[in-house]
Structure formats: structure tokens, C-alpha cells
Design a protein around this motif. Structure first.
Motif, PDB file in Angstrom:
ATOM      1  N   ILE A 144       0.826  -1.205   0.000  1.00 23.34           N
ATOM      2  CA  ILE A 144       0.000   0.000   0.000  1.00 23.34           C
ATOM      3  C   ILE A 144       0.867   1.264   0.000  1.00 23.34           C
ATOM      4  CG2 ILE A 144      -1.651   1.346   1.363  1.00 23.34           C
ATOM      5  CD1 ILE A 144      -2.994  -1.300   2.109  1.00 23.34           C
ATOM      6  N   PRO A 145       1.917   1.355   0.831  1.00 22.35           N
ATOM      7  CA  PRO A 145       2.770   2.546   0.750  1.00 22.35           C
ATOM      8  C   PRO A 145       3.425   2.725  -0.622  1.00 22.35           C
ATOM      9  CG  PRO A 145       3.124   1.418   2.838  1.00 22.35           C
ATOM     10  CD  PRO A 145       2.261   0.513   2.009  1.00 22.35           C
ATOM     11  N   ILE A 146       3.870   1.635  -1.250  1.00 20.20           N
ATOM     12  CA  ILE A 146       4.495   1.760  -2.576  1.00 20.20           C
ATOM     13  C   ILE A 146       3.466   2.233  -3.598  1.00 20.20           C
ATOM     14  CG2 ILE A 146       5.572   0.487  -4.467  1.00 20.20           C
ATOM     15  CD1 ILE A 146       6.874  -1.321  -2.348  1.00 20.20           C
ATOM     16  N   ALA A 147       2.261   1.614  -3.571  1.00 22.15           N
ATOM     17  CA  ALA A 147       1.210   2.010  -4.509  1.00 22.15           C
ATOM     18  C   ALA A 147       0.828   3.470  -4.309  1.00 22.15           C
ATOM     19  CB  ALA A 147      -0.010   1.110  -4.336  1.00 22.15           C
ATOM     20  N   THR A 148       0.736   3.892  -3.053  1.00 25.24           N
ATOM     21  CA  THR A 148       0.386   5.282  -2.751  1.00 25.24           C
ATOM     22  C   THR A 148       1.427   6.241  -3.310  1.00 25.24           C
ATOM     23  OG1 THR A 148      -0.666   4.549  -0.700  1.00 25.24           O
ATOM     24  CG2 THR A 148      -0.195   6.888  -0.908  1.00 25.24           C
ATOM     25  N   GLN A 149       2.697   5.911  -3.113  1.00 20.01           N
ATOM     26  CA  GLN A 149       3.758   6.793  -3.586  1.00 20.01           C
ATOM     27  C   GLN A 149       3.813   6.844  -5.115  1.00 20.01           C
ATOM     28  OE1 GLN A 149       5.695   8.962  -2.103  1.00 20.01           O
ATOM     29  NE2 GLN A 149       4.741   8.529  -0.113  1.00 20.01           N
ATOM     30  N   ILE A 150       3.529   5.728  -5.770  1.00 19.44           N
ATOM     31  CA  ILE A 150       3.458   5.760  -7.232  1.00 19.44           C
ATOM     32  C   ILE A 150       2.392   6.754  -7.668  1.00 19.44           C
ATOM     33  CG2 ILE A 150       2.781   4.427  -9.285  1.00 19.44           C
ATOM     34  CD1 ILE A 150       4.134   1.996  -8.018  1.00 19.44           C
ATOM     35  N   ALA A 151       1.238   6.714  -6.996  1.00 20.87           N
ATOM     36  CA  ALA A 151       0.126   7.594  -7.359  1.00 20.87           C
ATOM     37  C   ALA A 151       0.425   9.057  -7.052  1.00 20.87           C
ATOM     38  CB  ALA A 151      -1.137   7.157  -6.624  1.00 20.87           C
TER      39      ALA A 151
END
Length: 497
Positions: free
Chosen positions: A139-146
Motif C-alpha cells: 500500500i505505501p508503494i502504490a500510494t507513492q506511485i500515485a
């Protein structure tokens, strides 16, 4: 475009957010189907002319639905069953993710380009957070990509599940729909499937799907590709890099029983050895082996061979237990497992390290034992070509294993810490040569990976370090979530440069 399940909506409607505009996934896919049918009938111009305002402004992946369909090499038509499957594996992120248009102060406006880099997981396994069903770092990686906004344009992300389809026809059909969806919309895929989460059959199917994605959609970046994981994670990678500065030159690999029988009786006659199976984890099947009579070592490699009745002292790295066997018994256990000729073994493993073929991981690597392993290993944590931190893994007193399971203590250091300046200097100097040595010249380094180093002394008594293992199979950053932004930026750079 941002893909989330709306945690505040009782219906948990899946939203595709574009600036202030929104549409349900069902509506979006329906429009995709409609436009695909128009394209098939050579009616693209008529379709474009009749799009309503909401459809005309809806942005997916790289650009609008209409232009995506006219520029993508392969256009998929999604059935109702496909849509149902996509909805079922597009799991809610809930309050852990802020909607794109409000989380980013420079949210994408009408007409902005948005790229799509999803996270791919598999359900189940011990690496999941019970509260979300996802890995704690996904979730943190996906959030940062966004949230990234730079010269590569805005990006969107989501988390998908690849289902275990080894004995489930419905799961196979669903994974096929996922393949078509990723082929059509994804710019890259960040793979976060821990080894052992899927059955062996399903893992092979996942690897096949990811490979097919790169073939059918050459622009897509798989991070990390199964081929890279196989070549870099295999123990024989240590043989391939033995001529680099951090490689041990007297490292051998055995792919079959005859070469193992011939090679081991020569290597153990020269110096204590570390023999590593290619499969297993947490040190299972990794043996530190010495002659019981250490006065019998020969002066030079190849000067002598030992007999099959020569007595050995063996320590298995997973739990540091000690066993005493002859050379013949060790060879028998390693090749054939628990037989009468192998004697009685305390190991929790089953031996038979050469069962199968090379593709299935059948190999044993034979390295010289470095006595300073008692001081532990130094793990270099990598994001692409960037060294982000080092971890000194110190074994429990009186043991040699540096795994958490065996009681080792871990201490983190920054890359510029003077304690490991010689290691960092040598290692980073050879980073550009690693992929070529592994037979992957021109390919990027993995998105997330590690290299473990063992202490030794040079002729002047200074610290030098030799690599003992690479790992790029779902390396976690759960304890270092601040790295999620670096991971996201590196993933974007891998996709667009």
C-alpha cells in the motif's frame, strides 16, 4: 487516473478518478467494450463523434479511452465475467490511501496524461497484514506511485491479486482476464508475490503470464521479471560473478551427481567449504563443512582428494545444529536423501538437492568457507542501482548463522557510514558489471534486491568482502517504509526511461 475502492461508500464502488471526474469500473469497461466494438467495425470516427462529455474526458492509463484504443497494439474486449473478476481482485485500500485528486496538491487536470503501474500480489501467505489482506509495504508503494509528479507525468496505481489457478478453472479464466487487462492498460507491473505463497503450478503460471506480457506488450516493464529472478537468485550466480572484485574465485557449481562426487572430494581436501542448495530458505540445506581432522588439508587446491570414509563436521545454517558424518554419507544424503547408506540425520530437511533439472533449481554451489562469517554478514539493500542502506547481521554468540530464525541481531547503517566504506567502494564500482556477468547485459538491475557480503582480510590485514548471496524475489521494506517513495520513483524511471 487513480484506482481505488471507495472506503467511504457502503457499496464499495470502484472508482476511476480523473481530476474531479469519476466513473464506476463497470461504466468504464462498458465504454471500453463499446469503443472496441466500434474499432472492430471500422467505425472509430463515428464512435468518437458520439461520445458524451464524461466519456470524452475520461483518462485511462496513458491517455483517453478513445486514443488508447486507437494506439494500443492489442485491444481486448472484456466480457461480463471478465469485469466481475477484475472487480473481485481489485481489493479495497480503504483509508490507507487518499484519493488522488485530493492527496496531490498538483492533481491531474482535464487532458493530463496519467500512467498506470499496478502492484501484483497473491492472496494468502504469512506476509500479509490481516487488516488489509495486503503486504504491509504494498500500500505505501502504490500510494507513492500515485503521488509522484515529475517529468514522467502523473502515475496511477492499484493492487491486484493473481489467484492460485493450479486446480481451479474459474481462477484460470480470471487470471486470463487479468492478463488482458494488464496488457491493455499497464505501463509497468510491480510484482510482490513472496516465494511459496502460490503452489508450484500457479507460480509457474504467474511467471508465464508475466513473460507473455513482455512479449505481447513489449513496452511494459515487469519489476522484477521472472527471468531476472531466476538468474540472479540462483546460487550459481556466485559462480558467474566470481571474477568480479567481490567474487570468490574458487567457487564451483554442480548440476548433477557425478560432477558433485568428483568436485567435492577435491574441494574439501583443500579447505573448509560452504555447500549450498539452490532451493529452500532461511539457511535450510546450506552446510558449513570441515574435516574432523583439520591437519589433513592439502597445501594447494587439487593436490589431493579425500576418501569416502573421511569424517566430516557439518553445521546447517538454518539452526546451527552440528552433525558428524563421513564424506560418503553426506554425498548420499545430498543426492538421494534419507537412505540406509546416508546414516541418521538430525536435519529437518530431506536432502536430494539435485532432484529435477536445472530449470527446477537442481544445483549445489561449493564455496570456500570464510572464517570471519562468525562476525556476521553485511546486507546491501538496493533499489535499482541505488544503495539505500546496509544491515550488519551478527550471529548469536557461538553460532555462525546470520538468519533471524537462528537468533542473529540486525543493525542498520547508512551507505556513507565509514564502518563499511571499503565494501561500498568496491561494490558500487562493480555494480555496472553485474548484469553482464549474469548473462543479462543491457537489462536493468531489479527494482528491489539485496546482496549479502562476508568479511575477510586482504594481504595487508584490511577488511575485504565477498558476496555470499543475491536475492531479488519479493524483497520487503516493511521495516523501512520510508523507502517506499524511492521505490516508487525508481519504478517510474524504469518504465519511462
Amino acid at each position: 487516473m487513480q484506482f481505488f475502492k471507495n472506503g467511504g461508500n457502503e457499496k464499495e464502488e470502484i472508482c476511476v478518478v480523473n481530476g474531479a471526474k469519476g466513473a464506476s469500473l463497470e461504466e468504464t469497461l462498458a465504454k471500453v467494450d463499446h469503443l472496441a466494438e466500434c474499432k472492430a467495425e471500422n467505425q472509430q470516427l463515428q464512435a468518437a463523434a458520439t461520445l458524451d462529455d464524461a466519456t470524452a474526458s475520461l483518462t485511462l492509463a496513458d491517455t483517453s479511452v478513445e486514443s488508447l484504443l486507437t494506439t494500443t497494439a492489442v485491444v481486448s474486449v472484456f466480457t461480463e465475467q471478465d469485469k466481475a473478476h477484475i472487480r473481485s481482485i481489485w481489493t479495497p485500500i480503504n483509508d490507507y490511501v487518499i484519493p488522488f485528486e485530493t492527496a496531490n496538491p498538483a492533481a491531474p487536470q482535464e487532458g493530463d496524461k496519467v500512467r498506470f503501474i499496478p502492484i501484483l500480489e497473491a492472496p494468502g501467505g504469512r506476509d500479509k497484514d490481516p487488516a488489509t489482506g495486503h503486504r504491509r509495504d504494498s500500500i505505501p508503494i502504490a500510494t507513492q506511485i500515485a503521488l509522484q509528479q515529475d517529468c514522467y507525468d502523473k502515475c496511477a496505481s492499484a493492487i491486484f491479486y493473481f489467484l492460485d489457478d493450479s486446480q481451479d478453472e474459474a481462477a484460470r479464466e480470471g487470471n486470463a482476464a487479468l492478463f488482458r487487462y494488464l496488457r491493455q492498460f499497464a505501463t509497468g507491473v510491480v510484482v510482490r508475490v513472496n516465494p511459496g505463497t502460490l503452489s508450484s503450478g500457479a507460480q509457474a503460471n504467474l511467471d508465464g503470464m508475466l513473460t507473455d506480457l513482455t512479449v505481447s506488450s513489449p513496452g511494459i516493464r515487469i519489476m522484477t521479471h521472472p527471468h531476472t529472478q531466476q538468474l540472479m537468485g540462483a546460487k550459481d550466480s556466485l559462480v558467474k560473478i566470481r571474477d568480479l572484485r567481490f567474487g570468490l574465485k574458487d567457487t564451483s557449481v554442480y548440476y548433477d551427481a557425478p560432477s558433485f562426487r568428483e568436485g567435492f572430494v577435491r574441494s574439501i581436501a583443500f579447505r573448509p567449504r560452504v555447500v549450498k542448495q539452490n532451493r529452500g530458505s532461511q539457511g535450510e540445506g546450506i552446510w558449513i563443512i570441515k574435516l574432523k581432522d583439520e591437519t589433513q588439508y592439502c597445501a594447494n587446491y587439487g593436490d589431493a582428494v579425500v576418501s569416502l570414509d573421511t569424517e566430516l563436521v557439518l553445521v546447517e545454517a538454518n539452526d546451527n545444529h552440528v552433525e558428524y558424518h563421513t564424506v560418503g554419507e553426506f554425498l548420499e544424503f545430498a543426492i538421494h536423501g534419507r537412505t540406509d547408506q546416508a546414516g541418521v540425520w538430525e536435519s529437518t530437511g530431506t536432502g536430494r538437492y539435485l532432484d529435477g533439472d536445472v530449470e527446477s533449481g537442481a544445483m549445489l554451489v561449493d564455496q570456500r568457507f570464510l572464517p570471519r562469517i562468525s562476525e556476521g554478514e553485511v546486507r546491501c539493500n538496493m533499489v535499482g542501482s541505488q544503495l539505500v542502506n546496509l544491515v550488519h547481521k551478527v550471529p548469536k554468540s557461538g553460532t555462525l548463522s546470520a538468519t533471524l530464525q537462528s537468533g542473529a541481531m540486525y543493525t542498520s547503517y547508512s551507505p556513507d557510514d565509514p564502518k563499511f566504506a571499503r565494501l561500498v567502494e568496491s561494490y558500487t564500482a562493480d555494480l555496472p558489471n553485474i548484469m553482464k556477468a549474469l548473462g543479462m547485459e543491457g537489462e536493468p538491475l531489479p527494482l528491489l534486491w539485496t546482496a549479502d557480503f562476508i568479511f575477510d582480510y586482504d594481504e595487508q590485514g584490511n577488511d575485504i568482502f565477498y558476496v555470499g548471496e543475491f536475492n531479488c524475489s519479493c524483497v520487503g521494506i516493511t521495516q523501512d517504509l520510508y523507502l517506499s517513495e524511492v521505490v516508487a520513483k525508481t519504478a517510474i524511471e524504469m518504465c519511462f526511461t
